[in-house]
Each structure stands twice: as C-alpha cells, then as structure tokens.
Design an enzyme around this catalytic site. Structure first.
Site, PDB file in Angstrom:
ATOM      1  N   SER A  79     -12.028   0.982   3.141  1.00 15.26           N
ATOM      2  CA  SER A  79     -11.151   0.465   4.204  1.00 15.26           C
ATOM      3  C   SER A  79     -10.323   1.608   4.784  1.00 15.26           C
ATOM      4  O   SER A  79      -9.614   2.291   4.049  1.00 15.26           O
ATOM      5  CB  SER A  79     -10.233  -0.619   3.649  1.00 15.26           C
ATOM      6  OG  SER A  79     -10.988  -1.712   3.172  1.00 15.26           O
ATOM      7  N   GLU A 138      -5.016   4.109   6.294  1.00 11.52           N
ATOM      8  CA  GLU A 138      -4.760   4.030   4.856  1.00 11.52           C
ATOM      9  C   GLU A 138      -5.303   5.279   4.163  1.00 11.52           C
ATOM     10  O   GLU A 138      -4.770   5.730   3.158  1.00 11.52           O
ATOM     11  CB  GLU A 138      -5.423   2.777   4.287  1.00 11.52           C
ATOM     12  CG  GLU A 138      -5.254   2.605   2.798  1.00 11.52           C
ATOM     13  CD  GLU A 138      -5.991   1.388   2.282  1.00 11.52           C
ATOM     14  OE1 GLU A 138      -6.167   1.294   1.067  1.00 11.52           O
ATOM     15  OE2 GLU A 138      -6.390   0.528   3.088  1.00 11.52           O
ATOM     16  N   ARG A 192       0.810  -1.215   0.000  1.00 10.61           N
ATOM     17  CA  ARG A 192       0.000   0.000   0.000  1.00 10.61           C
ATOM     18  C   ARG A 192       0.852   1.279   0.000  1.00 10.61           C
ATOM     19  O   ARG A 192       0.504   2.280   0.641  1.00 10.61           O
ATOM     20  CB  ARG A 192      -0.970   0.009   1.184  1.00 10.61           C
ATOM     21  CG  ARG A 192      -1.988  -1.132   1.144  1.00 10.61           C
ATOM     22  CD  ARG A 192      -3.061  -0.963   2.191  1.00 10.61           C
ATOM     23  NE  ARG A 192      -3.935  -2.108   2.291  1.00 10.61           N
ATOM     24  CZ  ARG A 192      -5.031  -2.329   1.584  1.00 10.61           C
ATOM     25  NH1 ARG A 192      -5.373  -1.464   0.653  1.00 10.61           N
ATOM     26  NH2 ARG A 192      -5.773  -3.396   1.771  1.00 10.61           N
TER      27      ARG A 192
END
Length: 355
Positions: free
Chosen positions: A249, A345, A168
């Site tokens: 998310s 995130e 990520r």
C-alpha cells in the site's frame, strides 16, 4: 567480528521496488557490539547522510546514487519474558521478519496478531509505522520498545503509551526520526481461549471469507481462520514480490472532517468511510484512486496494480523517475476531484521527492 564497510554497493537487491541506487558506503551489522563499533567509526562520524534499512520493504529510492552510509542490520532473536495463565509477553529482535513472528504466534496458540498476517517487512517497522491492517493496529499488542539513541549510544526503553502511537505513526516517525535504532519490540499476546476470544472481522470481505473457511475447516481456531482469510485476500490483492516490484500500500487512508465528507457525498454517494478519532472521517485511498481512473494504469513499465488501486508497481526495466511521475499524477488528480491530499505511507528517499 570485524566491521566491514563496503563502497559503491547497488541497493537494487535491498528494496522491494527493485530500483537501482548506488550507495557510497554500505555496512551490514550482525551483533549489537558491531553496532556500537559503528557509532564510533570514522566513516560513520564523518558521513552526514545515514540510512538504516529497517524498512526495506517500504522504501522508494529516488536518486541514482546515495551519497551516504547505508546500514543493514541483521541481528535476530526472540524469547518469552513473561507468561501467565492468559497471556504471553515475548521479546522479538527488531530484524526478525514480522510475518514469521505472526504466523509462529498463531501456530503456538496465541491470539491478537492474526489480522496483521502477510505484511512483509521486519519487526522494526511495526512500532515505527504503527502497522495497521483489517481493524488491528500494532499498538494493540505492543507493550514496549527497546532502542539505541544514535546520538549518545545509550540503550533506552519506551512503554507503549510513551510511543505516541497514532494512525500509521509514532514518536519514532516524528520526534525521534533519524536518531534511533530499535533493537527489540515486546509484544503481549493472549493465549487462545474459545470463550473469551473476540472476533475482529469488521471488514465485510474478511468476515465472509472467514466464515467460509470455518465452515470448510471446523477444526481450525478463529485466529487461524481469520489469518487464513486475510492471507488469501492479500494474495489476490498484492503482487508477488518475486515477480513484480512493489512496496505494498503506497498511500495512507486520508482523514477529512465530517463536514467535508458530507459535501463529498453529494457528488460521490458511494464513497466509503470509517469513523476516526476527533470526529474525523477516514476515507479509502484505494477508492479515491479508482474513482480518479488510475487502477491498472501503466506507463514506462511502472504504474498502479490491476487488482488493487492502492498498490504501485514496477514491472521491470523502469526507473524511479517514471514512478514519481505516476505518484504526482495520482496526487494531483485526487486533489482536484476530492480536495483531498494523499500522503505517501512508503518512506521516500530523499523525503522531499514526491511533494
């Protein structure tokens, strides 16, 4: 086309959490020529704070006002740049919708992107965040990235291996953070071949749903079956953006050492994990949040989605400050229970807001 910089624009329509934040300056860019004009504009040069809405579906504004310049870029386009008997390399302008690209590729008989279906946002965010879902990472299909250096106005090009892709993350999220505008991304996809196709259904629930769909619709190719299964799973797990504010998310899946994982298993024997590079173990953030009893938690019209503990939501009439309270409650409880730090995130504006 004349460059129009507006003042005092509410960003509520431009973030999927649907929180209000008034931008001092706001400009929309329709061409690369306009982008070059902007880089020499007096307001751009004299305004210290600048933010490009490249990730508007993955942003949380945590101020009532943004005393800077918001840049929304709307340049669209796509073309095939190389085609062989087995592969197609396509150049996609960074402001195309990522899910449109994925679905179009599947419909055209191209394989490789199907596990990334139904993820909202632009192509721009794909290399920045190294988008990951159900066993596929963006780096698996990215060939190169074309970008503009905001300091010099020069157009530059990075091959996939130069993008420093990690879980990520990428060079755009680290070393180049704030100094770039991605203009296009080059992807290489395979032409579907039944004999050579490799199924990527390592997640039990994806494998089960894919098998059901294949049995019901034997005429569908494996990429279509996988994409249909994942889209259906996401539709259940994720709220409708038109009804509930969310950025999908919210936290990364944390990495811990094998030794720490073994210690955690003593107290939590059903703890889910996946192997990762350098002998680390990847835990499931959603499970940690569930075990901390936050799934479905709601306060002041914000909280955790009832169908997926990793998804934070805004039900309307709430405030960003209330969501920050929930974020910090979750992080503190997970830290106390598991000695694990949850890292957002989602791009939090400003980036010091949830520490």
């Amino acid at each position: 086309m004349t460059l129009l910089i507006q003042e005092y624009i509410d960003l509520l329509p431009y973030n999927t959490f649907h929180f209000s934040c008034v931008a001092r300056y706001f400009v929309e860019i329709a061409t690369e020529e306009q982008l070059q004009q902007l880089l020499t504009h007096e307001i751009y040069i004299s305004t210290p704070q600048k933010l490009i809405l490249w990730w508007w579906s993955n942003m949380l504004f945590t101020e009532d006002t943004f005393e800077g310049l918001i840049i929304k870029i709307n340049i669209l386009g796509k073309k095939i740049i190389l085609e062989t008997d087995s592969n197609v390399t396509v150049d996609i302008w960074a402001w195309e919708q990522r899910d449109d690209f994925v679905r179009r590729s599947i419909n055209q008989g191209r394989a490789g992107s199907e596990n990334l279906v139904s993820i909202p946002g632009t192509v721009w965010a794909t290399p920045v965040q190294n988008i990951w879902a159900y066993g596929t990472e963006a780096k698996d299909i990215i060939v190169s990235v074309t970008w503009i250096d905001m300091k010099t106005s020069d157009s530059k090009h990075l091959l996939s291996e130069e993008c420093l892709f990690w879980y990520r993350s990428s060079v755009f999220k680290t070393q180049l953070h704030g100094d770039f505008v991605i203009t296009s991304v080059q992807f290489c996809l395979a032409k579907y071949n039944q004999e050579q196709y490799i199924w990527n259904v390592n997640y039990e629930w994806v494998a089960e749903r894919t098998a059901e769909i294949q049995q019901q619709h034997p005429e569908k190719t494996p990429p279509r079956c996988i994409a249909t299964a994942i889209a259906q799973i996401r539709a259940v797990k994720l709220p409708d953006l038109k009804k509930i504010g969310t950025a999908g998310s919210f936290f990364q899946n944390p990495l811990v050492s094998a030794k720490q994982y073994e210690q955690l298993l003593i107290r939590f024997p059903l703890l889910k994990w996946r192997p990762n590079q350098e002998n680390n173990v990847k835990l499931s953030a959603w499970q940690l949040i569930e075990l901390a009893w936050f799934k479905g938690h709601t306060q002041n019209n914000v909280g955790v989605y009832e169908h997926h503990a990793l998804v934070l939501v805004h039900h309307g009439e709430g405030k960003w400050a209330y969501l920050l309270e929930v974020i910090n409650l979750i992080r503190d409880k997970v830290q106390d229970l598991f000695t694990v730090q949850l890292i957002p995130e989602v791009n939090i504006i400003p980036n010091y807001a949830a520490t």
